[in-house]
Design an enzyme around this catalytic site. Structure first.
Site, short mmCIF file in Angstrom:
data_model
loop_
_atom_site.label_atom_id
_atom_site.label_comp_id
_atom_site.label_asym_id
_atom_site.label_seq_id
_atom_site.Cartn_x
_atom_site.Cartn_y
_atom_site.Cartn_z
N ASP A 132 -16.33 -12.23 -22.89
CA ASP A 132 -17.03 -12.43 -21.41
C ASP A 132 -18.70 -13.02 -21.75
O ASP A 132 -18.98 -13.94 -21.21
CB ASP A 132 -17.18 -11.02 -20.65
CG ASP A 132 -15.74 -10.75 -20.20
OD1 ASP A 132 -14.69 -11.30 -20.33
OD2 ASP A 132 -15.66 -9.60 -20.00
N CYS A 150 5.35 -5.99 1.87
CA CYS A 150 5.61 -4.52 1.68
C CYS A 150 4.99 -3.88 2.91
O CYS A 150 5.29 -3.93 4.13
CB CYS A 150 5.42 -4.03 0.33
SG CYS A 150 6.16 -2.27 -0.11
N TYR A 151 3.87 -3.09 2.58
CA TYR A 151 3.48 -2.17 3.56
C TYR A 151 2.56 -3.23 4.60
O TYR A 151 2.82 -3.15 5.83
CB TYR A 151 2.07 -1.48 2.92
CG TYR A 151 1.19 -0.71 3.92
CD1 TYR A 151 1.67 0.55 4.61
CD2 TYR A 151 0.03 -1.31 4.24
CE1 TYR A 151 0.67 1.31 5.65
CE2 TYR A 151 -0.64 -0.60 5.41
CZ TYR A 151 -0.39 0.46 5.97
OH TYR A 151 -1.20 1.09 6.81
N GLY A 201 0.89 -1.31 -0.02
CA GLY A 201 -0.08 0.08 0.11
C GLY A 201 0.78 1.02 0.01
O GLY A 201 2.08 1.07 0.27
N GLU A 246 5.26 -11.11 -5.76
CA GLU A 246 4.44 -11.36 -6.90
C GLU A 246 4.85 -10.88 -8.22
O GLU A 246 4.25 -11.22 -9.21
CB GLU A 246 3.11 -10.85 -6.64
CG GLU A 246 2.86 -9.10 -6.45
CD GLU A 246 3.38 -8.55 -5.13
OE1 GLU A 246 4.17 -9.16 -4.36
OE2 GLU A 246 3.10 -7.44 -5.02
N GLY A 275 -20.90 -10.52 -28.46
CA GLY A 275 -20.01 -11.23 -29.29
C GLY A 275 -18.48 -10.97 -28.52
O GLY A 275 -17.49 -11.32 -29.20
N GLY A 276 -18.48 -10.34 -27.40
CA GLY A 276 -17.42 -10.15 -26.84
C GLY A 276 -16.74 -11.33 -25.98
O GLY A 276 -17.57 -12.35 -25.82
N LYS A 311 -9.67 -12.41 -16.29
CA LYS A 311 -10.01 -12.45 -17.81
C LYS A 311 -9.29 -13.57 -18.51
O LYS A 311 -9.81 -14.64 -19.47
CB LYS A 311 -9.34 -11.36 -18.33
CG LYS A 311 -9.70 -10.99 -19.85
CD LYS A 311 -10.97 -10.51 -19.89
CE LYS A 311 -11.34 -9.97 -21.33
NZ LYS A 311 -12.83 -9.12 -21.29
N HIS A 365 8.34 -7.36 -3.08
CA HIS A 365 7.24 -7.96 -3.68
C HIS A 365 7.56 -9.11 -4.42
O HIS A 365 7.91 -9.23 -5.67
CB HIS A 365 6.76 -6.88 -4.93
CG HIS A 365 6.40 -5.75 -4.02
ND1 HIS A 365 5.02 -5.68 -3.94
CD2 HIS A 365 6.82 -4.51 -3.90
CE1 HIS A 365 4.59 -4.45 -3.22
NE2 HIS A 365 5.94 -3.54 -3.32
#
Ligand code: XMP
Length: 516
Positions: free
Chosen positions: A225, A80-81, A53, A169, A222-223, A372, A167
């Site tokens: 998702d 981190c934070y 953060g 990640e 048509g996307g 996604k 970090h």
């Protein structure tokens, strides 16, 4: 199902942490740091991760948390934070570091730890901090340090509390992923049961239970998702599903037909295509202002869509949406405050709620827990064609924001043809997946040219191609000149009415991705 909680203190990597956890086949959920302790206690989490953060723990305005979270018996990893917060909550000391660290830093292990099993004595990690832990709390030991950070990692092994100043990640931390894996599998004791096949089976069963024998209606654009949501719902309830596809005539070349064919041939469902190109053209006649165009397209789209839905639902159906996880998480930063505070650059017409006079039995969101890339993985397993699963983002107002000036049927046809050439060349050269988004723009400008022995005065088409992680900023793509040359030649030769092609070399900001 095993679950890890990512408690969000406003760091920029909160979603990335959750994704990394899921890459280890463990479901991760993000909650804002304002979530009550009881929620954590009752959530059945195998472990909790405090994110980074931007704040300092000594600033009263910065986010804190109930120290009792450290006594629940659930393993915690502070990053981190989150590391400083854990030290502060457990009675240690945090101060401003004499030397801030930013970027790739050498980390040295100073004691054995479950967290760093399999990690070499010295490795590179990504740091970004101005405060650091200057005295570890009682019961904690330091397990790693850097030249300027005497406590780069600490732990209370007995209470299963771990913290790292760096970090893990981000990929710059070379063994960061190994440390996360150690936390998940060795400290939290996870086994990794989050896989897409199980997800599909579980979701199909849950959808059947929720929907029963009632009808369910989905708006299909048509996307990616909405297509994947349609695939899942079709598998769950077959012809109880009706997909409504409003074709405003502003899709790319042949796209409407492709969507219709895909869903009518490959999936069991009722498919309703509402063709309303002429209605949209009529409403857009003479309109040149970009915001007014967006507004008109948005309003017309929703009025057609809801009329269609109302005629089919009559209060006795479920309404399905392709909402995905990032659309619905509240983050510690207060996403809503941030959005409300920022200026409206463009109206996004696909962010509207359900009208008050439309009644449903309930809302169904089969992808509400997925990121996604997970949605794409599910789509592939369901057999949805690559063109849809890997489709690049396409704005709700479609080609309407790619035609400068008044929109007419002729201009749409020119733009569709030019864009089809660009897509074809990108696919042929293997550039499709390397670019975040690419398309043609009908600039509205006319230019003089010469074709054969004749002077021409025709349209200028622009190519826009960008690379980006999040579309908030974007860089124009460095497509090789030879490929651009081929695209330009083909557009001028194959698309009547175009005699000049230009390449847009503006990043975002100051430009936007779309031209309108
Ligand atoms: P801009 O032009 O704002 O575009 O830099 C960023 C991304 O958003 C897409 N975009 C939209 N998507 N409805 C959408 O669903 C819209 O109204 C809309 N306007 C822009 C754009 O294609 C790009 O991916």
């Amino acid at each position: 199902m095993e679950k890890i909680l990512v408690l969000d203190f406003g760091g920029q990597y909160n979603q990335l942490i959750a994704r990394r956890v899921r890459e280890h086949r463990i479901y991760a959920e993000i909650l804002p740091c304002t979530a009550p302790l009881d929620r954590i206690r009752e959530g059945g989490y195998a472990g909790v991760i405090f994110t980074g953060g931007p704040n300092s723990v000594y600033d009263p305005a910065s986010p804190h948390y109930d120290p009792a979270v450290l006594s629940l018996g659930i393993p915690v990893l502070g990053i981190c934070y989150g590391c400083q917060l854990m030290a502060w909550m457990a009675g240690g000391e945090v101060t401003t570091a004499p030397v801030s660290e930013y970027g790739k830093i050498d980390l040295t292990l100073t004691a054995d730890s479950l967290l760093t099993e399999g990690v070499p004595q010295s490795s590179v990690v990504w740091m970004s901090h101005t405060d650091y832990v200057s005295r570890v709390p009682d019961g904690f030991t330091v397990t790693a340090a850097t030249e300027n950070c005497p406590c780069a990692a600490m732990e209370n092994r007995e209470k299963r509390l771990y913290a790292v100043q760096f970090h893990p990640e981000v990929t710059h931390s070379v063994y960061g992923d190994r440390m996360l894996e150690n936390f998940l599998y060795r400290v939290c004791g996870c086994r990794g049961d989050w896989v897409m096949d199980t997800f599909i089976e579980d979701t199909v069963a849950a959808l059947r239970a929720q929907i029963g024998d009632k009808p369910v209606i989905l708006g299909l654009s048509g996307g990616v998702d909405s297509s994947v949501a349609a695939g899942l719902l079709s598998r769950a309830v077959g012809r109880q599903l009706t997909c409504v596809f409003v074709d405003h005539g502003l899709m790319r070349k042949d796209e409407g037909d492709f969507v219709e064919q895909t869903f009518t041939r490959l999936f069991d469902m009722n498919f309703v295509r509402v063709n309303c190109r002429d209605l949209f053209l009529e409403k857009l006649k003479g309109v040149t202002d970009p915001e007014q165009k967006r507004r008109i397209i948005g309003e017309a789209f929703y009025s057609v869509f809801w009329e269609e839905i109302k005629s089919r639902a009559a209060g006795d159906a479920f309404f399905a949406q392709g909402t995905i996880y990032p659309d619905r998480i509240e983050s510690g930063k207060g996403a809503s405050a941030g959005q409300a505070g920022s200026a409206v650059i463009k109206t996004h017409h696909n962010q509207q709620g359900i009208p008050a006079d439309v009644r449903f039995l309930g809302v169904v969101e089969p992808l509400g827990d997925l990121f996604k890339d997970e949605v794409r993985a599910v789509g592939e397993r369901l057999g949805i064609p690559g063109e849809l699963v890997w489709r690049q983002p396409f704005p709700g107002p479609g080609l309407g924001v790619r035609i400068i000036g008044e929109i007419t049927a002729e201009k749409i046809a020119v733009l569709q043809d030019a864009d089809a050439v660009l897509r074809d060349e990108m696919a042929r050269n293997g550039y499709e997946k390397q670019l975040s988004q690419f398309f043609c723009v009908y600039t509205g400008a006319k230019a003089v040219g010469v074709m054969g022995d004749h002077r021409t005065y025709e349209n200028v088409v622009a190519i826009r191609a960008v690379t980006t992680d999040d579309f908030m900023t974007a860089d124009w793509a460095r497509i090789p000149y030879d490929i651009l040359a081929a695209v330009s030649n083909r557009i001028v030769n194959e698309v009547p009415g175009v005699n000049r092609v230009v390449y847009d070399i503006t990043s975002k900001p100051p430009a936007t991705v779309e031209w309108e």
